[in-house]
Design an enzyme around this catalytic site. Sequence first.
Site, PDB file in Angstrom:
ATOM      1  N   GLU A   1       0.861  -1.218  -0.123  1.00  8.62           N
ATOM      2  CA  GLU A   1      -0.087   0.230   0.067  1.00  8.62           C
ATOM      3  C   GLU A   1       1.000   1.132  -0.074  1.00  8.62           C
ATOM      4  O   GLU A   1       2.058   1.419   0.615  1.00  8.62           O
ATOM      5  CB  GLU A   1      -0.994   0.101   1.383  1.00  8.62           C
ATOM      6  CG  GLU A   1      -1.782  -1.223   1.228  1.00  8.62           C
ATOM      7  CD  GLU A   1      -2.765  -1.220   2.370  1.00  8.62           C
ATOM      8  OE1 GLU A   1      -2.830  -0.200   3.103  1.00  8.62           O
ATOM      9  OE2 GLU A   1      -3.557  -2.436   2.572  1.00  8.62           O
TER      10      GLU A   1
ATOM     11  N   CYS B   1       3.402   8.518   1.346  1.00  3.93           N
ATOM     12  CA  CYS B   1       4.087   7.322   2.303  1.00  3.93           C
ATOM     13  C   CYS B   1       4.249   6.169   1.383  1.00  3.93           C
ATOM     14  O   CYS B   1       3.398   5.539   0.814  1.00  3.93           O
ATOM     15  CB  CYS B   1       2.932   7.073   3.445  1.00  3.93           C
ATOM     16  SG  CYS B   1       3.745   6.172   4.691  1.00  3.93           S
TER      17      CYS B   1
ATOM     18  N   CYS C   1       6.744  -6.988   6.360  1.00  6.27           N
ATOM     19  CA  CYS C   1       7.872  -6.349   7.267  1.00  6.27           C
ATOM     20  C   CYS C   1       8.827  -7.342   7.769  1.00  6.27           C
ATOM     21  O   CYS C   1       8.366  -8.344   8.399  1.00  6.27           O
ATOM     22  CB  CYS C   1       7.490  -5.255   8.366  1.00  6.27           C
ATOM     23  SG  CYS C   1       8.587  -4.313   8.977  1.00  6.27           S
TER      24      CYS C   1
ATOM     25  N   CYS D   1       7.426  -5.240  14.950  1.00  4.05           N
ATOM     26  CA  CYS D   1       7.130  -4.312  16.234  1.00  4.05           C
ATOM     27  C   CYS D   1       5.617  -4.743  16.459  1.00  4.05           C
ATOM     28  O   CYS D   1       4.855  -4.856  15.910  1.00  4.05           O
ATOM     29  CB  CYS D   1       7.148  -2.917  15.689  1.00  4.05           C
ATOM     30  SG  CYS D   1       8.702  -2.319  15.228  1.00  4.05           S
TER      31      CYS D   1
ATOM     32  N   CYS E   1       2.351  -2.481  15.275  1.00  4.11           N
ATOM     33  CA  CYS E   1       2.255  -2.297  13.989  1.00  4.11           C
ATOM     34  C   CYS E   1       1.391  -3.494  13.235  1.00  4.11           C
ATOM     35  O   CYS E   1       1.987  -4.409  13.356  1.00  4.11           O
ATOM     36  CB  CYS E   1       3.586  -2.152  13.492  1.00  4.11           C
ATOM     37  SG  CYS E   1       3.573  -1.478  11.619  1.00  4.11           S
TER      38      CYS E   1
ATOM     39  N   CYS F   1      -1.578   5.764  10.042  1.00  2.00           N
ATOM     40  CA  CYS F   1      -0.188   5.317  10.558  1.00  2.00           C
ATOM     41  C   CYS F   1      -0.416   4.079  11.249  1.00  2.00           C
ATOM     42  O   CYS F   1      -1.209   3.872  12.186  1.00  2.00           O
ATOM     43  CB  CYS F   1       0.460   6.219  11.377  1.00  2.00           C
ATOM     44  SG  CYS F   1       2.231   5.800  11.644  1.00  2.00           S
TER      45      CYS F   1
END
Length: 371
Positions: A97, A110, A117, A121, A124, A346
């Site tokens: 995205e 962004c 990933c 984390c 997230c 975010c």
Amino acid sequence: MTDTQKVNLLGLSPEKLIEFFESIGEKKFRATQVMKWIHQKGAESFEDMTDVSKKLRAKLENICEIRAPEIVSQNISNDGTRKWIIRTEGGQNNCVEAVLIPDGDRATLCVSSQVGCSLDCSFCSTGKQGFNRNLTAAEIIGQVWIAIKSFGPMDPSGPRRVTNVVMMGMGEPLMNFEPVVDAMTLMMHDNAYGLSKRRVTLSTSGVVPRIYDLVKRTDVSLAISLHAPNNELRNELVPINKKYPIEELLEACQHYLDNLPDKRHITIEYTVMAGVNDQEEHARQLSKLLENLECKINLIPFNPFPHSGYEKPSNNQTRRFQKILADDGYTVTVRTTRGDDIDAACGQLVGDFLDKTRRSQKYIELRQVAD
């Protein structure tokens, strides 16, 4: 040469584009011509390049291509935020995205660097989806290309449709070093997108050795996803901290600043989670931690997602946290949530891909037990 062997010129850095043209017996100025056509005029075929000879156009058509990732969907939020789901190479479900956030005269894109990933984390949603692969330079710069072209034909003499780029989408950029550096070089090159080095920002969770490598290759702005004021808490929230603790990370940040050609600051990103890292003691620890680093602090109220286990703090608590830092002399902003009606806020980017780590399934099973 078959289509699968064609060289995709979209992702070649200026240096690599010159090397390519020289390798096929052409002069280096041809690289500048083609670069402008692709990145400033949005050419999708070599036939569009009217100031390039027909012979060279035919030659390029035979051995090259200009291929951006496939757009699966584009959604526009009530606040004007745009989100694209983009299919990359490697299968039907390998999607990432990208999000464009308008704010007055600014339009910040962004950009994602990985399918999923490679880090994990705890707060997230992208991290909880696991990891599939790194993006190519073409897939990274292709997000900029797609965003600009979404407003209509490219016009290098017109107003900028993307004024800022932040490498803060899906993935850890420094774990995909070379393609990210190549893409950022194109973003800043005068014959491509011509963005200022202060308007291209790379955000990292703290891959310390690569910060030292980065300053040797580029002078983009640097942001650190810190999220905790001490190692004990950061080990829980950002597991890479167990390998590269805060002290080593801040030392690398200072090295980065010291080796830039101009005076700059680091942006410290701090996702605020209710009852986790939002207390007065955390603010005071953070203030002490950063006292010798030239920085500004960006507080990001947590954006909830299913089974996260974390909650968004109250506005009052976030403002109290901000005031403690501001009173100590820091520049502190609170990020406004944008695009949450299209899951573009975010921490909400999740894409759609095959998780090679099985992290996503383990996470779902763990949350089901916890619930």
